[in-house]
Structures are given as structure tokens and as C-alpha cells.
Design a protein around this motif. Structure first.
Motif, PDB file in Angstrom:
ATOM      1  N   SER A  79      24.696  36.312  30.963  1.00 39.79           N
ATOM      2  CA  SER A  79      24.604  34.929  30.471  1.00 39.79           C
ATOM      3  C   SER A  79      25.868  34.132  30.783  1.00 39.79           C
ATOM      4  O   SER A  79      25.871  33.249  31.644  1.00 39.79           O
ATOM      5  CB  SER A  79      24.325  34.926  28.967  1.00 39.79           C
ATOM      6  N   TRP A  80      26.959  34.451  30.099  1.00 38.30           N
ATOM      7  CA  TRP A  80      28.206  33.703  30.245  1.00 38.30           C
ATOM      8  C   TRP A  80      28.772  33.783  31.668  1.00 38.30           C
ATOM      9  O   TRP A  80      29.118  32.758  32.260  1.00 38.30           O
ATOM     10  CB  TRP A  80      29.229  34.221  29.238  1.00 38.30           C
ATOM     11  N   THR A  81      28.874  34.995  32.231  1.00 36.03           N
ATOM     12  CA  THR A  81      29.458  35.150  33.571  1.00 36.03           C
ATOM     13  C   THR A  81      28.632  34.416  34.623  1.00 36.03           C
ATOM     14  O   THR A  81      29.180  33.751  35.508  1.00 36.03           O
ATOM     15  CB  THR A  81      29.576  36.641  33.940  1.00 36.03           C
ATOM     16  N   VAL A  82      27.309  34.531  34.526  1.00 30.77           N
ATOM     17  CA  VAL A  82      26.445  33.839  35.484  1.00 30.77           C
ATOM     18  C   VAL A  82      26.574  32.329  35.327  1.00 30.77           C
ATOM     19  O   VAL A  82      26.645  31.586  36.317  1.00 30.77           O
ATOM     20  CB  VAL A  82      24.976  34.289  35.315  1.00 30.77           C
ATOM     21  N   MET A  83      26.635  31.853  34.083  1.00 38.99           N
ATOM     22  CA  MET A  83      26.783  30.415  33.846  1.00 38.99           C
ATOM     23  C   MET A  83      28.083  29.880  34.461  1.00 38.99           C
ATOM     24  O   MET A  83      28.102  28.845  35.141  1.00 38.99           O
ATOM     25  CB  MET A  83      26.780  30.123  32.350  1.00 38.99           C
TER      26      MET A  83
ATOM     27  N   SER B 262      36.892  24.532  40.351  1.00 41.12           N
ATOM     28  CA  SER B 262      35.649  25.299  40.491  1.00 41.12           C
ATOM     29  C   SER B 262      35.958  26.768  40.768  1.00 41.12           C
ATOM     30  O   SER B 262      35.395  27.667  40.140  1.00 41.12           O
ATOM     31  CB  SER B 262      34.803  24.719  41.626  1.00 41.12           C
ATOM     32  N   GLY B 263      36.858  27.010  41.712  1.00 38.95           N
ATOM     33  CA  GLY B 263      37.214  28.384  42.039  1.00 38.95           C
ATOM     34  C   GLY B 263      37.817  29.126  40.867  1.00 38.95           C
ATOM     35  O   GLY B 263      37.613  30.333  40.687  1.00 38.95           O
ATOM     36  N   ALA B 264      38.567  28.396  40.028  1.00 40.67           N
ATOM     37  CA  ALA B 264      39.216  29.013  38.870  1.00 40.67           C
ATOM     38  C   ALA B 264      38.242  29.284  37.725  1.00 40.67           C
ATOM     39  O   ALA B 264      38.639  29.818  36.685  1.00 40.67           O
ATOM     40  CB  ALA B 264      40.348  28.113  38.378  1.00 40.67           C
ATOM     41  N   THR B 265      36.981  28.919  37.896  1.00 39.60           N
ATOM     42  CA  THR B 265      35.952  29.144  36.869  1.00 39.60           C
ATOM     43  C   THR B 265      35.070  30.344  37.198  1.00 39.60           C
ATOM     44  O   THR B 265      34.440  30.922  36.309  1.00 39.60           O
ATOM     45  CB  THR B 265      35.068  27.880  36.748  1.00 39.60           C
ATOM     46  N   ILE B 266      35.048  30.763  38.425  1.00 42.65           N
ATOM     47  CA  ILE B 266      34.056  31.731  38.908  1.00 42.65           C
ATOM     48  C   ILE B 266      34.202  33.115  38.257  1.00 42.65           C
ATOM     49  O   ILE B 266      35.303  33.542  37.898  1.00 42.65           O
ATOM     50  CB  ILE B 266      34.154  31.848  40.451  1.00 42.65           C
ATOM     51  N   LEU B 267      33.076  33.793  38.069  1.00 41.18           N
ATOM     52  CA  LEU B 267      33.017  35.204  37.679  1.00 41.18           C
ATOM     53  C   LEU B 267      33.925  35.574  36.506  1.00 41.18           C
ATOM     54  O   LEU B 267      34.697  36.528  36.581  1.00 41.18           O
ATOM     55  CB  LEU B 267      33.351  36.083  38.882  1.00 41.18           C
TER      56      LEU B 267
ATOM     57  N   GLY C 214      42.075  36.823  35.652  1.00 43.02           N
ATOM     58  CA  GLY C 214      41.323  36.299  34.512  1.00 43.02           C
ATOM     59  C   GLY C 214      41.657  34.904  34.038  1.00 43.02           C
ATOM     60  O   GLY C 214      40.778  34.188  33.576  1.00 43.02           O
ATOM     61  N   SER C 215      42.916  34.498  34.114  1.00 43.49           N
ATOM     62  CA  SER C 215      43.299  33.193  33.572  1.00 43.49           C
ATOM     63  C   SER C 215      42.936  32.058  34.533  1.00 43.49           C
ATOM     64  O   SER C 215      43.394  32.027  35.672  1.00 43.49           O
ATOM     65  CB  SER C 215      44.808  33.154  33.294  1.00 43.49           C
TER      66      SER C 215
ATOM     67  N   ALA D 156      30.981  27.128  39.031  1.00 43.89           N
ATOM     68  CA  ALA D 156      31.928  27.224  40.145  1.00 43.89           C
ATOM     69  C   ALA D 156      31.265  26.883  41.474  1.00 43.89           C
ATOM     70  O   ALA D 156      31.789  26.075  42.260  1.00 43.89           O
ATOM     71  CB  ALA D 156      32.529  28.626  40.194  1.00 43.89           C
ATOM     72  N   LEU D 157      30.119  27.492  41.744  1.00 41.37           N
ATOM     73  CA  LEU D 157      29.458  27.297  43.039  1.00 41.37           C
ATOM     74  C   LEU D 157      28.894  25.884  43.175  1.00 41.37           C
ATOM     75  O   LEU D 157      28.976  25.271  44.249  1.00 41.37           O
ATOM     76  CB  LEU D 157      28.354  28.339  43.223  1.00 41.37           C
ATOM     77  N   CYS D 158      28.315  25.360  42.093  1.00 40.11           N
ATOM     78  CA  CYS D 158      27.788  23.989  42.144  1.00 40.11           C
ATOM     79  C   CYS D 158      28.925  22.975  42.288  1.00 40.11           C
ATOM     80  O   CYS D 158      28.835  22.025  43.078  1.00 40.11           O
ATOM     81  CB  CYS D 158      26.978  23.679  40.887  1.00 40.11           C
ATOM     82  N   GLY D 159      30.004  23.169  41.511  1.00 38.74           N
ATOM     83  CA  GLY D 159      31.144  22.262  41.607  1.00 38.74           C
ATOM     84  C   GLY D 159      31.726  22.237  43.005  1.00 38.74           C
ATOM     85  O   GLY D 159      32.015  21.171  43.563  1.00 38.74           O
ATOM     86  N   PHE D 160      31.879  23.426  43.589  1.00 41.30           N
ATOM     87  CA  PHE D 160      32.405  23.500  44.961  1.00 41.30           C
ATOM     88  C   PHE D 160      31.413  22.920  45.961  1.00 41.30           C
ATOM     89  O   PHE D 160      31.791  22.166  46.865  1.00 41.30           O
ATOM     90  CB  PHE D 160      32.714  24.959  45.312  1.00 41.30           C
TER      91      PHE D 160
END
Length: 501
Positions: free
Chosen positions: A478-482, A448-453, A412-413, A487-491
Motif C-alpha cells: 500500500s504505502w510503498t506502492v503509493m 519525485s526521486g526522493a519519494t520513490i520506494l 531512506g531519508s 515518484a514515477l508520475c511526478g517525474f
């Protein structure tokens, strides 16, 4: 009294569940394996000086990470302590002498915090002045006026993008959330229509652009130039914020309607106060970015032979060093957002002291991440990873992203995910040829990876759900998808840029 003691012990035993015992078993098995390796390969017992096989070194690294995650997830041990324990056990598992493990801990902690503590500390004071002076509200109100209500979601995204440069994500969110409620009520739209763009702007900058703690910590561990991280973070971050913010916000706002009236009726009108001008706030915000970027450009021109090294380039490198750039920025903020806005010397001192409170944990966790990296380097695991990467078709940028994703989803962190991924990637990057912009892209990829899901094990998940009046399912949608879009766009954008840099 005996009855009370028995009752207390019963409560403790009832609190234990299967996961506790499974976690304990995993940790004990891991420690037993690492001790067995120490008994085999340490200099005390390895009289024939037999080298540890590659397979064993790999298994030691995996075991160390599993123990780290088990301590955080199952036993709820604070990440700083868990990182210290996991690092020391990895050193033991590779047969490192005890004095070498202690030396690695000291060098890893000191080498990392010498940079991170200074930058994060100065950045916190800088952000506190922006928050206390009303600079965030000044930015948002001016941008809303310029964009108009029909484009208010874009204005909120831009506000979040700028405010999160010096201000922590949750602080910026709480300061600006009343604007979301008001706009949603006036425009008769879902709170998410305006809230998601604000969140996206805040989250993207907080994740990608220094001097926020995450990218600063990762850049320090990977030896990346902050100027390149700022520049490429902005290049990657802006289109990412647009897709995750106004574009996704318009989509999800039509599918999940959250009435703003439930928040407006409970709010208390705040006394109007005079805010600093938009130009003043924007100028103060720009100072550290411009100074650090000048240093990066000057250093690049000197290295490429376009300009000669001399007093001018040395002066630019000095004032553009993050330490000096942020010190200058803090002094400018003290004057223009403090003294010129009616703050007394005592008030500015109190604000400075207050700013240091929230960053202690961030600094300690980052330092422990430096220890984790140093153990990987000194134990030889880092060299092994580098050699395997050299024989693999997987770029280090992809490896770092995937590691950050796994750690993020499991515990989570975002901070721990960034530090862990950076610690594993750092030894690899020391042994391969990678340019300064390439290192910056690895920083962004890890962030980016540390932001996903983001989900139920992330405090941000519950913060957003509470302030937007969402149930768990709606928060996921909403929040999780955002966060996953970010994450995916940044990567994805980082991967594309890496083909040209």
C-alpha cells in the motif's frame, strides 16, 4: 566492578557485526585514496602544477558519496555530520588548499541558509497557527460535506493537498487520521480506501509545493524561482495525487481489508469546539501562494518586455519575495486564526516558539547540503559534471531524478536524497542554459526521486503501518506502492512538461 566492565565490553563487541567492519574498511580505503590524491595534486606537493585527470576527479566525487552513504547507513551518523565529513574529504581529495575548503564550507552554509532558514522558519509558524486553530479539521469537514460520503476519498485527497502546504506531513496525518477511521466504519470499507487518498494528498504537496522544507531547500540550492516551483508543482501534483490517491486507494482498498472498528473502540471522543470557517482558512492558505505567484508573473512580464520596470513592478517584487510574502501571511494567520479565534497574545507567542523546535535539524541538513554543493563547485568537480552532461544525451532532469532515487532507496531519508541530488545537479545547472521553469521542473524531478520506494529504512513506512494496523507485507503493498506512483508520475509529468517549456 571489573566484572561489570568486562561484561559491558562483551556487550559492545557482540553488538558489532560484519557490516561494521565492511563499512570501516570502505571508509578507510576511501580516505586513503583521497589523502593520496591530496599528496599528489595539492599546491604543497604538486610543484609541477600537474592538473588532476578527469577520471580522478570523477572517482573523488564517487568516493565522497560512498563515504557519505556509509557513514549514514552503517555507522548511523547523523546526516548533517555525515554531509560535513563527506564534503570536507571531497575537498581534500581534489587537492584544494585547507583554507579554501574552510571558505567553501562557510560560503556554502551561509549562502544556503540565508534563504532556507528564513522561509522554513516562517513557514513553520504559519503551519502551527493552522494546526492549533483547527483549520485542518475545518477544511476536511467542509470538503467532506461538499463532496458527500460517496466521494469522500476525493475530499480527503483535497484536504491533504491543502493542509500539507503549511503543515508537516506527519502532523497533518495524525490530525486527520480520526476522519479516516470514522468514514471507514460508517461506509464499511477498508481503512486504506480512505487513508491512501489522504496520504497521497499530504505526500504530494509536502514533496512538490513550497513552503514545505524539501522543495524550498532544493530550490535554494538550484537557484530556482519559488513561484515557478509552486505553479508547476501544483500542475504536476494534482494529477499525481489523483492517481496515487483515489484511484490507487480504491484498488488497494478492495484487496487489503483493514477493519476500522479496531481503532474506533480505542479512541476517546474529543470535546467539540468551534472551528474557523472554511472560507477564512482557505483565504489564509492562499495568501503566500498568491503573493509569490504575483511576483513571478510580474518578473516574467518585465523580462519579456511586456511591461516596464518601475515602482509598480518593484513593489510587486518586494511583497512577493518569499521573505515578505510569508511574513505578511504569518501576521494574517496571527490575527484571523489566532486573535479572532480566541487565542491570547501569550498563546500565540508560545505557539510561535513551539513551531521552531522541529525545524532545526532540517535547516542544518539543508545547510550541509549547501556545503556539499559548494565543494563540488569550488573543487572543479561541478565543471567536470557539466562538461560530461554537455557531451551526454541524458538531460539534467533525468540525472537528478536517478541520483535522488539511488540515495533515497539506500538510506531512506527523503531530505538527504533531495539535498545530495541537488548538490550534484547545481554545478551542472550553473554552466548550462536552462530557463526558470526548467529549473523548477528539475526541483520537482529531484523531489519525485526522493519519494520513490519508501521501505523499512524510512520512518514514514513504520508510521503508516502503525496507524493503519498493517503488517510489513501490507505496508509494502500500500504505502510503498503509493509513494512509488507519486515518484514515477511526478517525474513523468515533469519530463513531459520539459518538452514544452
Amino acid at each position: 566492578m571489573e566484572a561489570v566492565k568486562k561484561q559491558g565490553s562483551m556487550k559492545v563487541s557482540k553488538g558489532r557485526d560484519l557490516s561494521d567492519y565492511v563499512g570501516l574498511g570502505v571508509v578507510l580505503l576511501g580516505i586513503a585514496y583521497l589523502i593520496k590524491n591530496y599528496m599528489t595534486y595539492s599546491s604543497y606537493f604538486n610543484v609541477d602544477n600537474v592538473a588532476m585527470p578527469i577520471e580522478s576527479l570523477t572517482l573523488v566525487a564517487v568516493t565522497g558519496v560512498i563515504i557519505l552513504l556509509t557513514l549514514v547507513l552503517v555507522f548511523k551518523i547523523q546526516a548533517f555530520i555525515a554531509l560535513m565529513i563527506g564534503s570536507a574529504l571531497m575537498g581534500i581529495g581534489t587537492g584544494m588548499p585547507f583554507e579554501k575548503i574552510i571558505s567553501s564550507i562557510q560560503n556554502g552554509m551561509g549562502g544556503t541558509l540565508g534563504f532556507v532558514a528564513t522561509v522554513v522558519g516562517l513557514g513553520a509558524v504559519y503551519g502551527e497557527m493552522l494546526e492549533a486553530s483547527g483549520g485542518a479539521q475545518a477544511l476536511s469537514k467542509t470538503l467532506l460535506k461538499k463532496f458527500g460520503k460517496e466521494n469522500a476519498s476525493w475530499a480527503l485527497m483535497a484536504t491533504g493537498f491543502l493542509v500539507a502546504i503549511p503543515v508537516f506531513f506527519d502532523v497533518g496525518f495524525i490530525i486527520l487520521i480520526p476522519l479516516v477511521y470514522t468514514l471507514a466504519k460508517e461506509c464499511k470499507k477498508s481503512v486504506l480506501h480512505f487513508g491512501i487518498p489522504l496520504l497521497a494528498g499530504l505526500a504530494v504537496t509536502h514533496t512538490f509545493i513550497p513552503p514545505t522544507p524539501g522543495p524550498v531547500a532544493v530550490a535554494s540550492i538550484l537557484g530556482a524561482d519559488l513561484g515557478w516551483v509552486i505553479l508547476l508543482g501544483a500542475v504536476v501534483g494534482l494529477p499525481t495525487a489523483i492517481l496515487a490517491g483515489p484511484v490507487f486507494g480504491t484498488f488497494i482498498g478492495k484487496r487489503i481489508y483493514i477493519d476500522a472498528n479496531q481503532f474506533i473502540q480505542d479512541s476517546v471522543d474529543e470535546e467539540e469546539r468551534e472551528l474557523p470557517s472554511f472560507g477564512k482558512v482557505l483565504s489564509v492558505l492562499a495568501v503566500p501562494m498568491v503573493l509569490i505567484l504575483i511576483n513571478t508573473v510580474s518578473t516574467t512580464l518585465v523580462k519579456s518586455g511586456i511591461i516596464n520596470n518601475g515602482p509598480v513592478s518593484d513593489s510587486l517584487a518586494f511583497i512577493g519575495n518569499p521573505f515578505i510574502a510569508l511574513t505578511i501571511s504569518v501576521l494574517i494567520a496571527f490575527y484571523f486564526l489566532g486573535s479572532k479565534e480566541g487565542f491570547s497574545k501569550d498563546m500565540i507567542l508560545n505557539l510561535s516558539n513551539k513551531a521552531f523546535g522541529p525545524i532545526g535539524l532540517i535547516i542544518l541538513v539543508t545547510g550541509a547540503g549547501g556545503v556539499f554543493k559548494q565543494i563540488l563547485v569550488d573543487s572543479g568537480i561541478g565543471r567536470l559534471l557539466a562538461e560530461q552532461m554537455a557531451n551526454s544525451s541524458m538531460p539534467v532532469l533525468v540525472l537528478a531524478f536517478l541520483i535522488a532515487c539511488v540515495v533515497r532507496v539506500t538510506q531512506g531519508s527523503a531530505t538527504v536524497a533531495m539535498i545530495t541530488a541537488a548538490g550534484i545537479a547545481a554545478p551542472v545547472m550553473e554552466l548550462i542554459d536552462i530557463s526558470a521553469p526548467g529549473r523548477a521542473l528539475v526541483v520537482i524531478s529531484i523531489a519525485s526521486g526522493a519519494t520513490i520506494l519508501s521501505h523499512v529504512n524510512d520512518s514514514g513506512f513504520w508510521l503508516v503501518g502503525k496507524y493503519f494496523g498493517l503488517d510489513v507485507k501490507q505496508t509494502f503493498a500500500s504505502w510503498t506502492v503509493m509513494e512509488t506512483i507519486i515518484a514515477l508520475c511526478g517525474f513523468g509529468f515533469s519530463l513531459i512538461l520539459s518538452l514544452f517549456i
